[in-house]
Design a protein around this motif. Structure first.
Motif, PDB file in Angstrom:
ATOM      1  N   LEU A   1      -4.934  -8.945   0.177  1.00 23.98           N
ATOM      2  CA  LEU A   1      -3.995  -8.711  -1.085  1.00 23.98           C
ATOM      3  C   LEU A   1      -3.866 -10.025  -1.606  1.00 23.98           C
ATOM      4  O   LEU A   1      -3.418 -11.236  -0.743  1.00 23.98           O
ATOM      5  CB  LEU A   1      -2.730  -8.095  -0.452  1.00 23.98           C
ATOM      6  CG  LEU A   1      -1.514  -8.314  -1.485  1.00 23.98           C
ATOM      7  CD1 LEU A   1      -1.640  -7.301  -2.476  1.00 23.98           C
ATOM      8  CD2 LEU A   1      -0.376  -7.723  -0.669  1.00 23.98           C
TER       9      LEU A   1
ATOM     10  N   PHE B   1      -8.808   0.307   0.593  1.00 21.20           N
ATOM     11  CA  PHE B   1      -7.686   0.509  -0.408  1.00 21.20           C
ATOM     12  C   PHE B   1      -7.566  -0.513  -1.388  1.00 21.20           C
ATOM     13  O   PHE B   1      -8.126  -1.710  -1.001  1.00 21.20           O
ATOM     14  CB  PHE B   1      -6.282   0.387   0.347  1.00 21.20           C
ATOM     15  CG  PHE B   1      -5.109   0.751  -0.490  1.00 21.20           C
ATOM     16  CD1 PHE B   1      -4.559   2.310  -0.516  1.00 21.20           C
ATOM     17  CD2 PHE B   1      -4.470  -0.362  -1.193  1.00 21.20           C
ATOM     18  CE1 PHE B   1      -3.715   2.289  -1.085  1.00 21.20           C
ATOM     19  CE2 PHE B   1      -3.278   0.390  -1.992  1.00 21.20           C
ATOM     20  CZ  PHE B   1      -2.965   1.575  -1.989  1.00 21.20           C
ATOM     21  N   ASP B   2      -7.292  -0.454  -2.476  1.00 22.30           N
ATOM     22  CA  ASP B   2      -7.338  -1.020  -3.682  1.00 22.30           C
ATOM     23  C   ASP B   2      -5.941  -1.907  -3.947  1.00 22.30           C
ATOM     24  O   ASP B   2      -5.168  -1.460  -4.799  1.00 22.30           O
ATOM     25  CB  ASP B   2      -7.818  -0.517  -5.025  1.00 22.30           C
ATOM     26  CG  ASP B   2      -7.914  -1.616  -5.978  1.00 22.30           C
ATOM     27  OD1 ASP B   2      -7.580  -2.770  -5.915  1.00 22.30           O
ATOM     28  OD2 ASP B   2      -8.333  -1.135  -7.201  1.00 22.30           O
ATOM     29  N   TYR B   3      -5.900  -3.052  -3.192  1.00 20.39           N
ATOM     30  CA  TYR B   3      -4.783  -3.640  -3.061  1.00 20.39           C
ATOM     31  C   TYR B   3      -4.337  -4.409  -4.598  1.00 20.39           C
ATOM     32  O   TYR B   3      -3.090  -4.569  -4.853  1.00 20.39           O
ATOM     33  CB  TYR B   3      -4.419  -4.549  -2.045  1.00 20.39           C
ATOM     34  CG  TYR B   3      -4.335  -3.794  -0.602  1.00 20.39           C
ATOM     35  CD1 TYR B   3      -2.994  -3.217  -0.185  1.00 20.39           C
ATOM     36  CD2 TYR B   3      -5.183  -3.670   0.196  1.00 20.39           C
ATOM     37  CE1 TYR B   3      -2.946  -2.369   0.837  1.00 20.39           C
ATOM     38  CE2 TYR B   3      -5.056  -2.774   1.395  1.00 20.39           C
ATOM     39  CZ  TYR B   3      -3.973  -2.155   1.351  1.00 20.39           C
ATOM     40  OH  TYR B   3      -3.900  -1.477   2.736  1.00 20.39           O
TER      41      TYR B   3
ATOM     42  N   SER C   1       0.163   4.473   2.098  1.00 20.51           N
ATOM     43  CA  SER C   1      -1.205   4.284   2.997  1.00 20.51           C
ATOM     44  C   SER C   1      -1.178   3.088   3.921  1.00 20.51           C
ATOM     45  O   SER C   1      -2.090   3.079   4.737  1.00 20.51           O
ATOM     46  CB  SER C   1      -2.207   3.892   1.685  1.00 20.51           C
ATOM     47  OG  SER C   1      -2.366   5.004   0.905  1.00 20.51           O
TER      48      SER C   1
ATOM     49  N   SER D   1      -4.877  -3.151  -7.192  1.00 20.69           N
ATOM     50  CA  SER D   1      -4.401  -2.356  -8.356  1.00 20.69           C
ATOM     51  C   SER D   1      -3.085  -1.784  -8.108  1.00 20.69           C
ATOM     52  O   SER D   1      -2.167  -1.622  -8.460  1.00 20.69           O
ATOM     53  CB  SER D   1      -5.291  -1.288  -8.928  1.00 20.69           C
ATOM     54  OG  SER D   1      -5.714  -0.516  -7.518  1.00 20.69           O
ATOM     55  N   TRP D   2      -2.758  -1.970  -6.586  1.00 21.87           N
ATOM     56  CA  TRP D   2      -1.388  -1.575  -6.059  1.00 21.87           C
ATOM     57  C   TRP D   2      -0.550  -2.904  -6.826  1.00 21.87           C
ATOM     58  O   TRP D   2       0.786  -2.424  -7.029  1.00 21.87           O
ATOM     59  CB  TRP D   2      -1.450  -1.641  -4.342  1.00 21.87           C
ATOM     60  CG  TRP D   2      -0.108  -1.490  -3.728  1.00 21.87           C
ATOM     61  CD1 TRP D   2       0.562  -0.374  -3.891  1.00 21.87           C
ATOM     62  CD2 TRP D   2       0.530  -2.624  -3.506  1.00 21.87           C
ATOM     63  NE1 TRP D   2       1.996  -0.811  -3.315  1.00 21.87           N
ATOM     64  CE2 TRP D   2       2.038  -1.998  -2.902  1.00 21.87           C
ATOM     65  CE3 TRP D   2       0.575  -3.720  -3.332  1.00 21.87           C
ATOM     66  CZ2 TRP D   2       2.887  -2.631  -2.484  1.00 21.87           C
ATOM     67  CZ3 TRP D   2       1.681  -4.944  -2.999  1.00 21.87           C
ATOM     68  CH2 TRP D   2       2.785  -4.042  -2.529  1.00 21.87           C
TER      69      TRP D   2
ATOM     70  N   TRP E   1      -1.342  -0.664   5.565  1.00 22.77           N
ATOM     71  CA  TRP E   1      -2.208  -1.740   5.502  1.00 22.77           C
ATOM     72  C   TRP E   1      -3.600  -1.448   5.884  1.00 22.77           C
ATOM     73  O   TRP E   1      -3.518  -0.924   7.311  1.00 22.77           O
ATOM     74  CB  TRP E   1      -1.778  -3.098   6.169  1.00 22.77           C
ATOM     75  CG  TRP E   1      -2.643  -4.320   6.315  1.00 22.77           C
ATOM     76  CD1 TRP E   1      -2.832  -5.031   7.637  1.00 22.77           C
ATOM     77  CD2 TRP E   1      -2.754  -4.928   5.281  1.00 22.77           C
ATOM     78  NE1 TRP E   1      -3.466  -5.921   7.225  1.00 22.77           N
ATOM     79  CE2 TRP E   1      -3.615  -6.188   5.774  1.00 22.77           C
ATOM     80  CE3 TRP E   1      -3.045  -4.665   3.742  1.00 22.77           C
ATOM     81  CZ2 TRP E   1      -4.173  -7.059   5.160  1.00 22.77           C
ATOM     82  CZ3 TRP E   1      -3.334  -5.830   3.138  1.00 22.77           C
ATOM     83  CH2 TRP E   1      -3.897  -6.990   3.607  1.00 22.77           C
TER      84      TRP E   1
ATOM     85  N   GLY F   1       0.846  -1.277   0.019  1.00 20.86           N
ATOM     86  CA  GLY F   1       0.077   0.154   0.133  1.00 20.86           C
ATOM     87  C   GLY F   1       0.665   1.331  -0.100  1.00 20.86           C
ATOM     88  O   GLY F   1       0.075   2.428   0.040  1.00 20.86           O
ATOM     89  N   ASP F   2       2.140   1.184  -0.008  1.00 20.64           N
ATOM     90  CA  ASP F   2       3.112   2.122  -0.115  1.00 20.64           C
ATOM     91  C   ASP F   2       2.732   3.019   1.308  1.00 20.64           C
ATOM     92  O   ASP F   2       2.609   2.736   2.102  1.00 20.64           O
ATOM     93  CB  ASP F   2       3.135   2.794  -1.331  1.00 20.64           C
ATOM     94  CG  ASP F   2       3.634   2.012  -2.738  1.00 20.64           C
ATOM     95  OD1 ASP F   2       4.515   1.417  -2.258  1.00 20.64           O
ATOM     96  OD2 ASP F   2       2.845   2.157  -3.524  1.00 20.64           O
TER      97      ASP F   2
ATOM     98  N   LYS G   1       3.385  -4.532 -10.369  1.00 22.08           N
ATOM     99  CA  LYS G   1       4.571  -5.189  -9.723  1.00 22.08           C
ATOM    100  C   LYS G   1       5.002  -6.624 -10.006  1.00 22.08           C
ATOM    101  O   LYS G   1       3.861  -7.240 -10.161  1.00 22.08           O
ATOM    102  CB  LYS G   1       4.454  -4.867  -8.037  1.00 22.08           C
ATOM    103  CG  LYS G   1       4.311  -3.322  -7.816  1.00 22.08           C
ATOM    104  CD  LYS G   1       4.122  -3.006  -6.329  1.00 22.08           C
ATOM    105  CE  LYS G   1       3.938  -1.527  -5.915  1.00 22.08           C
ATOM    106  NZ  LYS G   1       2.909  -1.067  -6.728  1.00 22.08           N
TER     107      LYS G   1
END
Ligand SMILES: *[C@@H]1O[C@H](CO)[C@@H](O)[C@H](O)[C@H]1NC(C)=O
Length: 174
Positions: free
Chosen positions: A118, A39-41, A33, A43-44, A35, A30-31, A48
């Protein structure tokens, strides 16, 4: 003499490692942000590449949340088996040791249901010792094109062929 040659060899090998080994990455989930809920993990994670040896760090306020590794079906249903190991330090680092899918969810209240989950796919470690074949194999010189063993190294000799030759010379100079 033998000692200094051994030393040269150690330095040489160390420099091969430092220039060709791909170092492991640490991903902070989540960088900035961290955990958290909402939050849209997915798309995070989508841009990667996770590899064996990399780590995931889950950051949150200790006591307010946690991290549980589950399987695919428990991920879908947000359920946590009784035997699960629950991480709760607020700064949990997980080393990715095997390839394949891995699922992590929050075990607190309804957090998983509102997006605190995630799923990633871990790929094998990049093997820099045996890179995939070069697109232009003709650029690799034939053995007879290499300079004689006592000639200085010239810039025209491709780097790839330098090191084995240099190692060979170290062992066979006398
Ligand atoms: C996931 O784990 C749960 C609980 O341990 C188990 O009942 C279920 O069969 C597992 N599902 C898969 C797909 O392995």
């Amino acid at each position: 003499m033998a000692l200094s040659r051994a030393l040269i060899l150690v330095v040489l090998i160390a420099s091969i490692f430092s220039t060709t080994m791909v170092s492991a990455k640490d991903f902070v989930v989540g960088d900035e942000s961290g955990w958290t809920t909402w939050f849209d993990y997915q798309s995070w994670a989508s841009n990667k590449v996770f590899r064996v040896g990399d780590t995931l760090t889950f950051k949150y306020v200790a006591g307010k949340d946690n991290v549980v590794r589950v399987n695919g079906s428990d991920f879908q249903s947000c359920s946590i088996p009784r035997t699960s190991i629950v991480l709760s330090s607020g700064h949990d680092t997980i080393v990715l040791t095997t390839t394949g899918r891995r699922w992590y969810i929050s075990g607190v209240a309804n957090h998983c249901k509102i997006g605190q989950k995630l799923v990633i796919t871990v790929l094998p470690q990049q093997n820099s010792w045996f890179p995939s074949p070069s697109p232009s194999p003709s650029s690799v010189p034939a053995p007879e094109a290499l300079p004689p063993s006592d000639s200085p190294w010239t810039a025209s000799v491709p780097r790839r062929s330098m090191l084995p030759k240099k190692l060979f010379n170290l062992f066979h100079k006398n």
